[in-house]
Write an enzyme that holds these catalytic residues in place. Sequence first.
Site, PDB file in Angstrom:
ATOM      1  N   ARG A   1     112.197  20.182  26.636  1.00 39.22           N
ATOM      2  CA  ARG A   1     111.662  20.999  26.451  1.00 39.22           C
ATOM      3  C   ARG A   1     112.008  22.897  26.978  1.00 39.22           C
ATOM      4  O   ARG A   1     112.178  23.753  26.191  1.00 39.22           O
ATOM      5  CB  ARG A   1     110.531  21.507  27.944  1.00 39.22           C
ATOM      6  CG  ARG A   1     109.185  22.744  27.801  1.00 39.22           C
ATOM      7  CD  ARG A   1     107.738  22.449  28.949  1.00 39.22           C
ATOM      8  NE  ARG A   1     109.083  22.884  30.135  1.00 39.22           N
ATOM      9  CZ  ARG A   1     107.678  22.512  31.092  1.00 39.22           C
ATOM     10  NH1 ARG A   1     106.391  22.268  30.805  1.00 39.22           N
ATOM     11  NH2 ARG A   1     108.074  22.580  32.060  1.00 39.22           N
TER      12      ARG A   1
ATOM     13  N   ARG B   1      98.598  24.350  44.320  1.00 43.05           N
ATOM     14  CA  ARG B   1      99.868  23.672  43.973  1.00 43.05           C
ATOM     15  C   ARG B   1     100.147  23.628  45.923  1.00 43.05           C
ATOM     16  O   ARG B   1     101.452  22.475  45.341  1.00 43.05           O
ATOM     17  CB  ARG B   1     100.798  24.604  43.162  1.00 43.05           C
ATOM     18  CG  ARG B   1     101.315  24.272  42.437  1.00 43.05           C
ATOM     19  CD  ARG B   1     102.283  25.346  41.852  1.00 43.05           C
ATOM     20  NE  ARG B   1     103.322  24.583  40.903  1.00 43.05           N
ATOM     21  CZ  ARG B   1     102.840  24.759  39.555  1.00 43.05           C
ATOM     22  NH1 ARG B   1     101.414  25.102  39.118  1.00 43.05           N
ATOM     23  NH2 ARG B   1     104.326  24.290  38.688  1.00 43.05           N
TER      24      ARG B   1
ATOM     25  N   ARG C   1     112.186  23.246  41.178  1.00 43.92           N
ATOM     26  CA  ARG C   1     111.151  23.111  41.299  1.00 43.92           C
ATOM     27  C   ARG C   1     110.687  21.391  41.440  1.00 43.92           C
ATOM     28  O   ARG C   1     109.477  21.464  42.062  1.00 43.92           O
ATOM     29  CB  ARG C   1     110.494  23.296  39.574  1.00 43.92           C
ATOM     30  CG  ARG C   1     110.462  24.900  39.846  1.00 43.92           C
ATOM     31  CD  ARG C   1     110.305  25.099  38.380  1.00 43.92           C
ATOM     32  NE  ARG C   1     109.652  24.539  37.033  1.00 43.92           N
ATOM     33  CZ  ARG C   1     109.797  24.157  35.662  1.00 43.92           C
ATOM     34  NH1 ARG C   1     110.534  24.436  35.355  1.00 43.92           N
ATOM     35  NH2 ARG C   1     108.648  24.034  35.557  1.00 43.92           N
TER      36      ARG C   1
ATOM     37  N   ARG D   1     112.060  28.713  28.278  1.00 52.52           N
ATOM     38  CA  ARG D   1     111.372  29.140  28.958  1.00 52.52           C
ATOM     39  C   ARG D   1     113.111  29.063  30.094  1.00 52.52           C
ATOM     40  O   ARG D   1     113.641  28.072  30.894  1.00 52.52           O
ATOM     41  CB  ARG D   1     109.985  27.763  29.471  1.00 52.52           C
ATOM     42  CG  ARG D   1     109.129  28.107  29.306  1.00 52.52           C
ATOM     43  CD  ARG D   1     107.973  27.615  30.123  1.00 52.52           C
ATOM     44  NE  ARG D   1     107.804  27.122  31.446  1.00 52.52           N
ATOM     45  CZ  ARG D   1     107.190  26.494  32.063  1.00 52.52           C
ATOM     46  NH1 ARG D   1     105.920  26.046  30.955  1.00 52.52           N
ATOM     47  NH2 ARG D   1     106.950  25.341  33.491  1.00 52.52           N
TER      48      ARG D   1
ATOM     49  N   LYS E   1     101.192  17.664  31.853  1.00 52.06           N
ATOM     50  CA  LYS E   1     100.169  18.273  32.137  1.00 52.06           C
ATOM     51  C   LYS E   1      99.537  19.935  31.750  1.00 52.06           C
ATOM     52  O   LYS E   1      98.339  19.081  30.756  1.00 52.06           O
ATOM     53  CB  LYS E   1     100.180  19.058  33.727  1.00 52.06           C
ATOM     54  CG  LYS E   1      99.387  19.225  35.186  1.00 52.06           C
ATOM     55  CD  LYS E   1      99.571  19.831  36.402  1.00 52.06           C
ATOM     56  CE  LYS E   1     101.347  20.836  35.750  1.00 52.06           C
ATOM     57  NZ  LYS E   1     100.554  21.502  35.607  1.00 52.06           N
TER      58      LYS E   1
HETATM   59  P1  ADP Z   1     105.200  22.899  35.081  1.00 55.75           P
HETATM   60  O1  ADP Z   1     103.758  22.415  36.010  1.00 55.75           O
HETATM   61  O2  ADP Z   1     106.565  22.616  34.521  1.00 55.75           O
HETATM   62  O3  ADP Z   1     105.846  23.462  36.630  1.00 55.75           O
HETATM   63  P2  ADP Z   1     103.494  25.778  35.266  1.00 55.75           P
HETATM   64  O4  ADP Z   1     104.102  26.642  33.843  1.00 55.75           O
HETATM   65  O5  ADP Z   1     102.493  24.868  35.691  1.00 55.75           O
HETATM   66  O6  ADP Z   1     104.609  24.926  34.978  1.00 55.75           O
HETATM   67  O7  ADP Z   1     104.477  26.509  36.316  1.00 55.75           O
HETATM   68  C1  ADP Z   1     105.431  27.103  36.376  1.00 55.75           C
HETATM   69  C2  ADP Z   1     105.726  28.466  37.592  1.00 55.75           C
HETATM   70  O8  ADP Z   1     104.691  29.013  37.462  1.00 55.75           O
HETATM   71  C3  ADP Z   1     105.544  27.363  38.557  1.00 55.75           C
HETATM   72  O9  ADP Z   1     106.717  26.320  39.192  1.00 55.75           O
HETATM   73  C4  ADP Z   1     105.181  28.738  39.924  1.00 55.75           C
HETATM   74  O10 ADP Z   1     106.596  29.411  40.649  1.00 55.75           O
HETATM   75  C5  ADP Z   1     104.352  29.228  39.291  1.00 55.75           C
HETATM   76  N1  ADP Z   1     102.957  29.307  39.844  1.00 55.75           N
HETATM   77  C6  ADP Z   1     102.176  28.591  39.168  1.00 55.75           C
HETATM   78  N2  ADP Z   1     101.119  28.283  39.358  1.00 55.75           N
HETATM   79  C7  ADP Z   1     101.575  28.264  40.715  1.00 55.75           C
HETATM   80  C8  ADP Z   1     100.377  28.224  41.950  1.00 55.75           C
HETATM   81  N3  ADP Z   1      99.470  27.360  41.747  1.00 55.75           N
HETATM   82  N4  ADP Z   1     100.663  28.870  43.006  1.00 55.75           N
HETATM   83  C9  ADP Z   1     101.786  28.951  43.121  1.00 55.75           C
HETATM   84  N5  ADP Z   1     103.026  29.447  41.741  1.00 55.75           N
HETATM   85  C10 ADP Z   1     102.876  28.996  40.684  1.00 55.75           C
END
Ligand code: ADP
Length: 192
Positions: A127, A88, A144, A133, A13
């Site tokens: 990754r 989310r 996750r 990360r 994504k």
């Molecule tokens: P990925 O899509 O690979 O899980 P992201 O970079 O989008 O990674 O998000 C990393 C983390 O940030 C998520 O696992 C969550 O803990 C937090 N996060 C990101 N966006 C949101 C959101 N909209 N609501 C709650 N937590 C979020």
Amino acid sequence: MRIVLLGPPGSGKGTQATMLVEQMGLPHISTGALLRNAAKRGTDLGLQAKAITDKGELVPDDIMSDMIEERLSRDDVANGFILDGYPRNLAQARSLDAMLERLNIPADEAIHIDIDPDELIRRIAKRAKEEGRTDDAVETVRNRMRVYAEQTAPVVDYYAERGLLTLVLGDGSKDEISQRILSVLNTQAATA
Ligand code: ADP
């Protein structure tokens, strides 16, 4: 175009959002990146959020909603945006809808990157090595995935019910996936 990009962790994504941004010149709004930046700056919110993201849990909705509203209120979203990582869960999806209505910039299109779970695990392991990360540790990734299945997957149905959703297959090279997304968006633009 105002685009919401959906997909499980590891679906590519973020990579696809970055490629789209280059091709379409739209701002990329990534909640994951906003949270990681806040953590790097060492703000209270950033450190609080890091403790949560490192467990693979979702940061509370009110924090995310303030963060996203602040970002969507800036002038650069006038010509559109690519939203990556938000919403989310269903509460976030409803709150985003209301916010975008209020700002008079409703979403035009939701794209879900659809991908085989085994491939996801392989990609995230890679990754973790490359980017380091802290939320890519094996236990966190498992959580996750669970959070995604329980809370985020219903958001895909939410957009489908509104007639905004297109599925794009997430297998193949970055360029192949990007071409698929662009062709969806071109078709969309032609019929709008
Ligand atoms: P990925 O899509 O690979 O899980 P992201 O970079 O989008 O990674 O998000 C990393 C983390 O940030 C998520 O696992 C969550 O803990 C937090 N996060 C990101 N966006 C949101 C959101 N909209 N609501 C709650 N937590 C979020």
